[in-house]
Write an enzyme that holds these catalytic residues in place. Structure first.
Site, PDB file in Angstrom:
ATOM      1  N   ASP A  17       0.830  -1.206   0.000  1.00 55.38           N
ATOM      2  CA  ASP A  17       0.000   0.000   0.000  1.00 55.38           C
ATOM      3  C   ASP A  17       0.867   1.261   0.000  1.00 55.38           C
ATOM      4  OD1 ASP A  17      -2.419   1.326  -0.059  1.00 55.38           O
ATOM      5  OD2 ASP A  17      -2.634   1.375   2.118  1.00 55.38           O
ATOM      6  N   ARG A  21      -0.025   7.704  -2.628  1.00 48.10           N
ATOM      7  CA  ARG A  21       0.535   8.781  -1.797  1.00 48.10           C
ATOM      8  C   ARG A  21       1.996   9.049  -2.153  1.00 48.10           C
ATOM      9  NH1 ARG A  21      -1.085   6.044   3.464  1.00 48.10           N
ATOM     10  NH2 ARG A  21      -1.582   4.391   1.974  1.00 48.10           N
ATOM     11  N   ARG A  30      -1.144   9.211  -9.908  1.00 49.35           N
ATOM     12  CA  ARG A  30      -1.146   7.971  -9.118  1.00 49.35           C
ATOM     13  C   ARG A  30      -0.498   6.813  -9.869  1.00 49.35           C
ATOM     14  NH1 ARG A  30      -4.302   7.374  -4.794  1.00 49.35           N
ATOM     15  NH2 ARG A  30      -4.566   5.172  -5.284  1.00 49.35           N
ATOM     16  N   GLU A  64     -12.546  -4.646  -3.916  1.00 48.22           N
ATOM     17  CA  GLU A  64     -12.998  -3.261  -3.716  1.00 48.22           C
ATOM     18  C   GLU A  64     -12.290  -2.282  -4.648  1.00 48.22           C
ATOM     19  OE1 GLU A  64     -12.200  -5.408  -1.207  1.00 48.22           O
ATOM     20  OE2 GLU A  64     -14.235  -5.723  -0.435  1.00 48.22           O
ATOM     21  N   ASN A  65     -11.077  -2.650  -5.113  1.00 51.28           N
ATOM     22  CA  ASN A  65     -10.349  -1.751  -6.016  1.00 51.28           C
ATOM     23  C   ASN A  65     -11.039  -1.592  -7.377  1.00 51.28           C
ATOM     24  OD1 ASN A  65      -7.041  -2.791  -4.820  1.00 51.28           O
ATOM     25  ND2 ASN A  65      -8.270  -1.035  -4.188  1.00 51.28           N
ATOM     26  N   ARG A  68     -12.392   1.875  -8.107  1.00 51.92           N
ATOM     27  CA  ARG A  68     -11.544   3.050  -8.397  1.00 51.92           C
ATOM     28  C   ARG A  68     -11.894   3.611  -9.779  1.00 51.92           C
ATOM     29  NH1 ARG A  68      -5.586   2.416  -5.689  1.00 51.92           N
ATOM     30  NH2 ARG A  68      -6.378   1.836  -3.633  1.00 51.92           N
ATOM     31  N   ARG A 194      -4.702  -1.829   8.980  1.00 53.58           N
ATOM     32  CA  ARG A 194      -5.912  -2.622   8.753  1.00 53.58           C
ATOM     33  C   ARG A 194      -5.602  -3.712   7.737  1.00 53.58           C
ATOM     34  NH1 ARG A 194      -7.943   2.783   6.821  1.00 53.58           N
ATOM     35  NH2 ARG A 194      -7.283   2.947   4.650  1.00 53.58           N
TER      36      ARG A 194
END
Ligand code: IPE
Ligand code: IPE
Ligand code: MG
Length: 250
Positions: A17, A21, A30, A64-65, A68, A194
């Site tokens: 991850d 950022r 990104r 879940e990605n 995006r 998490r």
């Protein structure tokens, strides 16, 4: 970092991850973070082979990605496709496997994944497992369905599987990870503490390690630091310290 080479985790799972950022910090899109993330995958894979790790499971794209932005999803799919380099797997004697709902991936990506899995199937220094379109709840739901379908089919042949026959082993054998042991060490880079729907069943007794380093900056030294931390821990599996300590000879 001095490591005890006789006590290397057999299976390391990583939540890679912090790509976005990392890029943002540099004023880059990104996607630039994902490109740099691929370079990190290559160095960490080679270091794991050198250290004698047997299984490396990399969380690459979660269920879940899929939510995006479409451009980011398609850039990630492109990176998967262009970086499945068989010569690197062959050079390092690495077997490649995928876990996840691969039917959701673009056709050309699926084809390439199957091809690389087939061509590296006999490599045995390490197995690199890429979790793509994967989430643990998807995996557990699928396992329940598969078990029920098997019961339904066997009931037609009158060999009804009794629900009481279902054991933890039955469930483990119906998970995507049926071919490997549970992770010894789970590393999450990028500062979040998490699990994000990763290997929920399999990490029951895994040692967890969180670090702030963004994935594109994660290097061999950072990996060794994580393994050194793991080597300090006492895995008790519910027992007492006295029970798990090897008895001294004197
Ligand atoms: C991890 O980096 C890679 C994927 C989830 C595909 P992120 O893209 O989640 O990076 P951050 O968390 O936004 O920094
Ligand atoms: C987890 O990272 C998934 C992968 C690394 C592939 P995310 O960035 O998607 O997780 P959340 O959204 O921060 O929990
Ligand atoms: Mg993230």
């Amino acid at each position: 970092m001095e490591l005890d080479l006789t006590h290397i985790p057999q299976h390391i799972a990583i939540i890679m991850d912090g790509n976005g950022r990392w890029a943002k910090q540099r004023g880059l899109p990104r996607t630039a973070g994902h490109v740099e993330g691929v370079a990190a995958v290559k160095r960490i894979t080679e270091e794991c082979v050198r250290l004698g790790v047997k299984f490396l499971t990399l969380y690459t794209f979660s269920t879940e990605n899929w939510n995006r932005p479409a451009e980011e999803v398609s850039a990630l799919m492109g990176l998967v496709l262009s970086n499945l380099e068989e010569d690197i797997f062959m050079k390092n004697n690495v077997r490649f496997r995928v876990i996840g709902d691969i039917k959701r991936l673009p056709d050309n990506v699926q084809q390439r994944l199957w091809q690389v899995m087939e061509n590296t199937a006999d490599n045995d220094a390490m197995t690199m497992v890429v979790a793509l379109s994967y989430s643990a709840r998807w995996e557990l739901t699928k396992a329940v369905k598969d078990i029920l379908w098997e019961m339904k089919k066997t009931s037609l042949t009158r060999a009804v599987m009794d629900p009481e026959e279902i054991t933890e082993e039955t469930i483990a054998q119906h998970l995507e990870t049926y071919f490997m042991p549970d992770p010894d060490l789970l590393i999450r880079t990028g500062g979040e503490q998490r699990i994000s729907n990763y290997l929920l069943w399999q990490i029951a007794y895994t040692e967890l390690y969180f670090c702030d380093t963004f994935w594109p900056d994660f290097n061999e030294e950072a990996l060794r630091t994580a393994i050194a931390d793991y080597q300090q821990r006492e895995r008790r599996y519910g027992k007492t310290s006295e029970q798990v300590q090897p008895k001294s000879n004197n």
